[in-house]
Design a protein around this motif. Structure first.
Motif, PDB file in Angstrom:
ATOM      1  N   ASN A  30     -41.964 -26.584 -18.742  1.00 21.83           N
ATOM      2  CA  ASN A  30     -42.262 -28.018 -18.666  1.00 21.83           C
ATOM      3  C   ASN A  30     -43.190 -28.489 -19.773  1.00 21.83           C
ATOM      4  O   ASN A  30     -43.171 -29.650 -20.143  1.00 21.83           O
ATOM      5  N   TYR A  31     -44.042 -27.589 -20.253  1.00 21.29           N
ATOM      6  CA  TYR A  31     -45.111 -27.992 -21.156  1.00 21.29           C
ATOM      7  C   TYR A  31     -45.032 -27.233 -22.468  1.00 21.29           C
ATOM      8  O   TYR A  31     -44.482 -26.147 -22.548  1.00 21.29           O
ATOM      9  N   SER A  32     -45.643 -27.815 -23.494  1.00 24.58           N
ATOM     10  CA  SER A  32     -45.873 -27.107 -24.745  1.00 24.58           C
ATOM     11  C   SER A  32     -47.388 -26.981 -24.901  1.00 24.58           C
ATOM     12  O   SER A  32     -48.162 -27.523 -24.109  1.00 24.58           O
ATOM     13  N   PHE A  33     -47.792 -26.306 -25.950  1.00 23.92           N
ATOM     14  CA  PHE A  33     -49.228 -26.148 -26.205  1.00 23.92           C
ATOM     15  C   PHE A  33     -49.894 -27.507 -26.394  1.00 23.92           C
ATOM     16  O   PHE A  33     -51.026 -27.726 -25.960  1.00 23.92           O
ATOM     17  N   TRP A  34     -49.185 -28.439 -27.017  1.00 20.32           N
ATOM     18  CA  TRP A  34     -49.763 -29.730 -27.381  1.00 20.32           C
ATOM     19  C   TRP A  34     -49.767 -30.748 -26.254  1.00 20.32           C
ATOM     20  O   TRP A  34     -50.617 -31.639 -26.221  1.00 20.32           O
ATOM     21  N   ASN A  35     -48.822 -30.643 -25.319  1.00 23.02           N
ATOM     22  CA  ASN A  35     -48.742 -31.705 -24.309  1.00 23.02           C
ATOM     23  C   ASN A  35     -49.198 -31.266 -22.928  1.00 23.02           C
ATOM     24  O   ASN A  35     -49.064 -32.028 -21.978  1.00 23.02           O
ATOM     25  N   PHE A  36     -49.748 -30.058 -22.783  1.00 18.12           N
ATOM     26  CA  PHE A  36     -50.098 -29.577 -21.439  1.00 18.12           C
ATOM     27  C   PHE A  36     -51.115 -30.475 -20.741  1.00 18.12           C
ATOM     28  O   PHE A  36     -50.885 -30.930 -19.620  1.00 18.12           O
ATOM     29  N   ILE A  37     -52.247 -30.731 -21.379  1.00 15.65           N
ATOM     30  CA  ILE A  37     -53.318 -31.483 -20.700  1.00 15.65           C
ATOM     31  C   ILE A  37     -52.886 -32.912 -20.371  1.00 15.65           C
ATOM     32  O   ILE A  37     -52.983 -33.333 -19.207  1.00 15.65           O
ATOM     33  N   PRO A  38     -52.381 -33.710 -21.325  1.00 24.44           N
ATOM     34  CA  PRO A  38     -52.012 -35.077 -20.945  1.00 24.44           C
ATOM     35  C   PRO A  38     -50.860 -35.137 -19.943  1.00 24.44           C
ATOM     36  O   PRO A  38     -50.903 -35.932 -18.993  1.00 24.44           O
ATOM     37  N   LYS A  39     -49.855 -34.304 -20.129  1.00 21.96           N
ATOM     38  CA  LYS A  39     -48.708 -34.345 -19.222  1.00 21.96           C
ATOM     39  C   LYS A  39     -49.091 -33.859 -17.823  1.00 21.96           C
ATOM     40  O   LYS A  39     -48.669 -34.437 -16.825  1.00 21.96           O
ATOM     41  N   ASN A  40     -49.914 -32.812 -17.759  1.00 23.66           N
ATOM     42  CA  ASN A  40     -50.333 -32.295 -16.464  1.00 23.66           C
ATOM     43  C   ASN A  40     -51.213 -33.302 -15.731  1.00 23.66           C
ATOM     44  O   ASN A  40     -51.050 -33.513 -14.526  1.00 23.66           O
ATOM     45  N   LEU A  41     -52.138 -33.934 -16.440  1.00 24.17           N
ATOM     46  CA  LEU A  41     -52.983 -34.954 -15.790  1.00 24.17           C
ATOM     47  C   LEU A  41     -52.141 -36.135 -15.310  1.00 24.17           C
ATOM     48  O   LEU A  41     -52.365 -36.653 -14.208  1.00 24.17           O
ATOM     49  N   ALA A  85     -54.006 -27.364 -12.209  1.00 22.82           N
ATOM     50  CA  ALA A  85     -53.672 -27.192 -13.623  1.00 22.82           C
ATOM     51  C   ALA A  85     -53.550 -25.710 -13.967  1.00 22.82           C
ATOM     52  O   ALA A  85     -52.639 -25.306 -14.698  1.00 22.82           O
ATOM     53  N   LEU A  86     -54.442 -24.875 -13.437  1.00 20.24           N
ATOM     54  CA  LEU A  86     -54.361 -23.436 -13.690  1.00 20.24           C
ATOM     55  C   LEU A  86     -53.091 -22.839 -13.096  1.00 20.24           C
ATOM     56  O   LEU A  86     -52.443 -21.991 -13.720  1.00 20.24           O
ATOM     57  N   LYS A  87     -52.720 -23.283 -11.908  1.00 17.39           N
ATOM     58  CA  LYS A  87     -51.478 -22.810 -11.287  1.00 17.39           C
ATOM     59  C   LYS A  87     -50.274 -23.238 -12.124  1.00 17.39           C
ATOM     60  O   LYS A  87     -49.377 -22.441 -12.391  1.00 17.39           O
ATOM     61  N   ASP A  88     -50.257 -24.501 -12.558  1.00 18.52           N
ATOM     62  CA  ASP A  88     -49.158 -24.992 -13.395  1.00 18.52           C
ATOM     63  C   ASP A  88     -49.093 -24.245 -14.721  1.00 18.52           C
ATOM     64  O   ASP A  88     -48.004 -23.929 -15.218  1.00 18.52           O
TER      65      ASP A  88
END
Length: 140
Positions: A30-41, A85-88
């Motif tokens: 679902n995520y890349s290195f660049w979009n993890f934080i904004p997409k997860n939040l 977030a850690l689980k994701d």
């Protein structure tokens, strides 16, 4: 050309490249290195409980509205958001590893009159793939 018709020539990659067919790489993460934080939040605050606590925190930051300490709402919200977030992140790392493993599986294709070794991700439209008994089909 009509959109419901696809033109493919076997073992002619130059002809098939003109049509820009999808590649054979599989991506389930679902995520890349660049979009993890904004997409997860963004995904976490789609949850009404998290959104409620965020609004309560914002209200508690205004001294006229609330006499409570904002820390009483911030701490539980941070714990829930960080743990989720850690689980994701853990789940997505496992997906990345599985995708890499699957895309790196060896396969043989016919190139002229010679069998050539390739990885699944490097197969292109028009390749003739050698499949043996009980082999997985390496195409999307």
């Amino acid at each position: 050309l009509r959109e419901d018709v696809r033109r493919v020539r076997i073992n002619q990659p130059n002809f098939n490249k003109r049509f820009r067919y999808a590649n054979n790489s599989i991506t389930t993460s679902n995520y890349s290195f660049w979009n993890f934080i904004p997409k997860n939040l963004f995904e976490q605050f789609q949850n009404m409980a998290n959104l409620y606590f965020l609004f309560m925190l914002i209200l508690q930051l205004i001294p006229i509205v609330s006499s409570l300490d904002p820390f009483s709402t911030l701490l539980p919200l941070l714990v829930v958001v960080i743990l989720k977030a850690l689980k994701d992140l853990n789940d997505d790392i496992k997906r990345h590893i599985n995708d890499y493993y699957l895309n790196s599986q060896p396969v043989q294709i016919l190139n002229g009159n010679v069998l050539e070794d390739r990885k699944w991700r490097n197969i292109i439209v028009g390749n003739v793939v050698l499949l043996k008994n009980n082999d997985c089909v390496p195409v999307n």
